[in-house]
Motif scaffolding. Sequence first.
Motif, PDB file in Angstrom:
ATOM      1  N   ASP B 197       0.745  -1.730   0.045  1.00 14.22           N
ATOM      2  CA  ASP B 197       0.395  -0.099  -0.177  1.00 14.22           C
ATOM      3  C   ASP B 197       0.905   1.071   0.029  1.00 14.22           C
ATOM      4  OD1 ASP B 197       0.958   0.546   2.367  1.00 14.22           O
ATOM      5  OD2 ASP B 197      -1.534  -0.160   3.484  1.00 14.22           O
ATOM      6  N   HIS B 201       3.495  -0.969   3.683  1.00 16.00           N
ATOM      7  CA  HIS B 201       2.324  -2.105   4.251  1.00 16.00           C
ATOM      8  C   HIS B 201       2.400  -3.588   3.340  1.00 16.00           C
ATOM      9  CE1 HIS B 201       1.452   0.641   7.003  1.00 16.00           C
ATOM     10  NE2 HIS B 201       2.334  -0.007   7.716  1.00 16.00           N
ATOM     11  N   VAL B 202       3.088  -5.021   3.450  1.00 11.90           N
ATOM     12  CA  VAL B 202       2.694  -5.601   2.368  1.00 11.90           C
ATOM     13  C   VAL B 202       1.610  -6.172   2.314  1.00 11.90           C
ATOM     14  CG1 VAL B 202       3.937  -8.136   1.535  1.00 11.90           C
ATOM     15  CG2 VAL B 202       5.744  -5.825   2.688  1.00 11.90           C
ATOM     16  N   LEU B 203       1.236  -6.373   0.973  1.00 11.36           N
ATOM     17  CA  LEU B 203      -0.295  -6.665   0.864  1.00 11.36           C
ATOM     18  C   LEU B 203      -0.776  -8.671   0.758  1.00 11.36           C
ATOM     19  CD1 LEU B 203      -2.222  -3.666  -0.992  1.00 11.36           C
ATOM     20  CD2 LEU B 203      -2.006  -4.176   1.661  1.00 11.36           C
ATOM     21  N   ILE B 228       1.615 -15.258   2.944  1.00  7.37           N
ATOM     22  CA  ILE B 228       3.296 -14.763   3.161  1.00  7.37           C
ATOM     23  C   ILE B 228       4.500 -14.898   4.516  1.00  7.37           C
ATOM     24  CG2 ILE B 228       3.348 -13.203   0.815  1.00  7.37           C
ATOM     25  CD1 ILE B 228       2.742 -11.205   2.524  1.00  7.37           C
ATOM     26  N   GLU B 259       5.860  -2.083  10.780  1.00 11.60           N
ATOM     27  CA  GLU B 259       6.108  -3.428   9.407  1.00 11.60           C
ATOM     28  C   GLU B 259       5.709  -2.462   8.517  1.00 11.60           C
ATOM     29  OE1 GLU B 259       4.441  -6.527  10.001  1.00 11.60           O
ATOM     30  OE2 GLU B 259       5.549  -5.870  12.270  1.00 11.60           O
TER      31      GLU B 259
END
Lengths: 470, 470
Positions: B197, B201-203, B228, B259
Amino acid sequence: MTDYNDNHQAETASEANRFRDEEGRIDPAWLMRLRTALAAAQTAEIVEMIAPLRTADTGDVLESLENPERLALVMALGDRFDYSALTEVDESVRLDLLELVPNADIARGVANLSSDDAVYLLEDLETVDRDDILAQLPAFERLSLKRSLDFPEESAGRRMQSEFIAIPPFWTVGQTIDYLRAERDLPDEFYQIYVVDASYHVLGIVPLDRLLRTRRPVSIEQLMTTDIVLAHANDDQEEAARDFERYDLIEVGVVDENERLVGVLTVDDIVDVIQEEAGEDIRLLAGVGDEEVSDSTLDTVKSRVPWLIVNLCTAIVVSLVIGLFNATIEQMVALAALMPIVASMGGNAGTQTMTVTVRALAMRELSGRKLRRLITREMVVGVINGIIFAILIGIVTAIRFANVDLGVVIAMAMIINLIVAGTAGILIPLTLDRLKADPAIASAVFVTTITDVVGFFAFLALAGLWFGLF
Amino acid sequence: MTDYNDNHQAETASEANRFRDEEGRIDPAWLMRLRTALAAAQTAEIVEMIAPLRTADTGDVLESLENPERLALVMALGDRFDYSALTEVDESVRLDLLELVPNADIARGVANLSSDDAVYLLEDLETVDRDDILAQLPAFERLSLKRSLDFPEESAGRRMQSEFIAIPPFWTVGQTIDYLRAERDLPDEFYQIYVVDASYHVLGIVPLDRLLRTRRPVSIEQLMTTDIVLAHANDDQEEAARDFERYDLIEVGVVDENERLVGVLTVDDIVDVIQEEAGEDIRLLAGVGDEEVSDSTLDTVKSRVPWLIVNLCTAIVVSLVIGLFNATIEQMVALAALMPIVASMGGNAGTQTMTVTVRALAMRELSGRKLRRLITREMVVGVINGIIFAILIGIVTAIRFANVDLGVVIAMAMIINLIVAGTAGILIPLTLDRLKADPAIASAVFVTTITDVVGFFAFLALAGLWFGLF
């Protein structure tokens, strides 16, 4: 912000489902719940608990159960059970479970696996079971698995996966991408594409990232790397593993005796090989063979007794050497209490040198010049440590027994034994390696026998001479 | 057929250029030629010999040279020298060489490296040199390296590479591929794409093979995996390595305390971590710390003396225990020759159990149920081996000394010591692990001290009682 919240919620949800405790071990409460469900044959509950787990986690769960529970789990999941979880468990657990599950179920499970996982499950089964399972597979899969199983154990051919993507050099990037989009029967995961001629000789490789960053009209021939590392199917898996480490590879093509591409090795399998091999040295040095934590008591005894017998024999030899000096000890009983110190220090110093050498040999670190440097270093270290510990033990002994002569004798014996320890610690593994024996297996016996014999002999003989006790 | 011939020719050419002999060691003749060229400063010859080598091979060559030759090689190659070769050599070689090369040259070399390699070179330098080199780098690289260097040693943040590909979830496959084709500033190699995003932050992640087999209009959000594994930058590299092994990963995103995605770990770096960690246990058990084959004599002595001092102290304790029985030994000198057998067998059996336990702990294999099984197994194995070797040594002793009583005494002592050995071999590493100490460091001293003390004490005390020698 929505995105972040979504993400955050997903994480909280996964915390609640998490079945590992802080230490990374399986949560006892979770496991108890599963065992209750298994005992009561509550299929829905079992599926709900196991289905979200990753393959490796399912493997860990299987290892934590008893055999009847393992069978109940596999049966409850039915076609939802991913047989690749069995590649993640100890050999004894795998064999026990495959013995219990009907061959027809195993065959259905194996048909869904990639060929490397399928071979891994089949290779240790009894021939009759293996043939029965193979007979129930579709012809194409049966032949491909049979071919892998024909390669020697622990070879690249056994470890490889037969699914790969091979294209001709005259294709373009665009054609290749169109092919990948259209073709249904691709490997589950792949990291590079092999460029081959009509006879499947490898001309080059194209890593996926390079394919993605290149425009459609570019020809594969222009794009491919020709500086490639290949493994031969008959190569030992350790050799292939060394190439992966040395050249930081992700995937390597495997070719047969005619240099035709027959499969690929991926780094995830190689990580297991590296882990196994590294563990092997430490176990061999301690004389515990290829034991696993879940081996039965009987198998464990069988694996350890041979080493203990060898050690009993060398201990008897050492005892005979001490026996030569009965008269000396009788006249000066303090020698009996002191003599193990010299032997024990030699054993420890020898083991240090030996461990460094065995490890360096295993990692193929020792070429001519480095080797000569190492031998010199170890001998000099032996001399320096010999002097340091001769002085220490000499002073302690002289004070404890109020006897300077005794201090001098034990100091001299210590120097001799630590130099011998350094020399034996490096020369014995090197000699075994030259004789094509695995230095990790036999070095420890030789080194400690030598340091024991020299330690006791040097100390008792010097004492006998010095004090005129012969 | 032309293809095959071309391929075959390429292979023959590479055979002629091959600088490794059959054993995989650097060919002595090749090395001699290089050293002559270095001595004569024949730049063209040096470049011609080194340029075709892979990075890891250049590293091996550097290790086989002396310091002045290493410097000559780096200087002769100039900007053609790939500094990532220095990530493949022992620490002592790297530090020696970086000390010799001017900082300006190092800075130029470091600027061309991926950030993980750059950090690897910089992290062990003296602060003043490191700052000097960093000051000569472009601002963006300087900041990114400084951030990595701020993470703890051996953490995921130190090992990670800061270059990665992150895209928003609302892109399509087509947009992503167009971006990859257009963007010049991509990482050298990558295996997956991160979907993030606006705050990084990893989606989710998209493996490259999945991107390649999907049609252009499909949205990334539909395509991405949300299940993940991520590493935290402050995590120990070992923890990350365990995830790679357990879940067969190729690449893992690294996030900071908020994060946010800050880098990636790739499996090739993790392979080195696994190799190091596996080697660490074996070295710690033998008391040789984190020594490397190319360490100097002085460093080697320093690394080994502490362990030998500990062993000297325990050997003196053992000697005091034996000293308690001076009167007994004086009356029956055969005891002196026999007593090391009991102690030595106990030491070996204890080391076997301890090695299995230490290894299982290192691999996090021991959860509740498996642990209880292992403890029971090791104690039963101790009893069985105790009985087997009691009978063997009892018979041998009774015959050798024509004294059945002596055989009975040594047999009893052997049973006691092998049971103690099995128990100590498992409980000591477990206790150290519970106390958050590394069981590989201290277990060996405790186990062998216990088996020595119990071995000598049990044998001499039983003999004293049995023969009424007190």
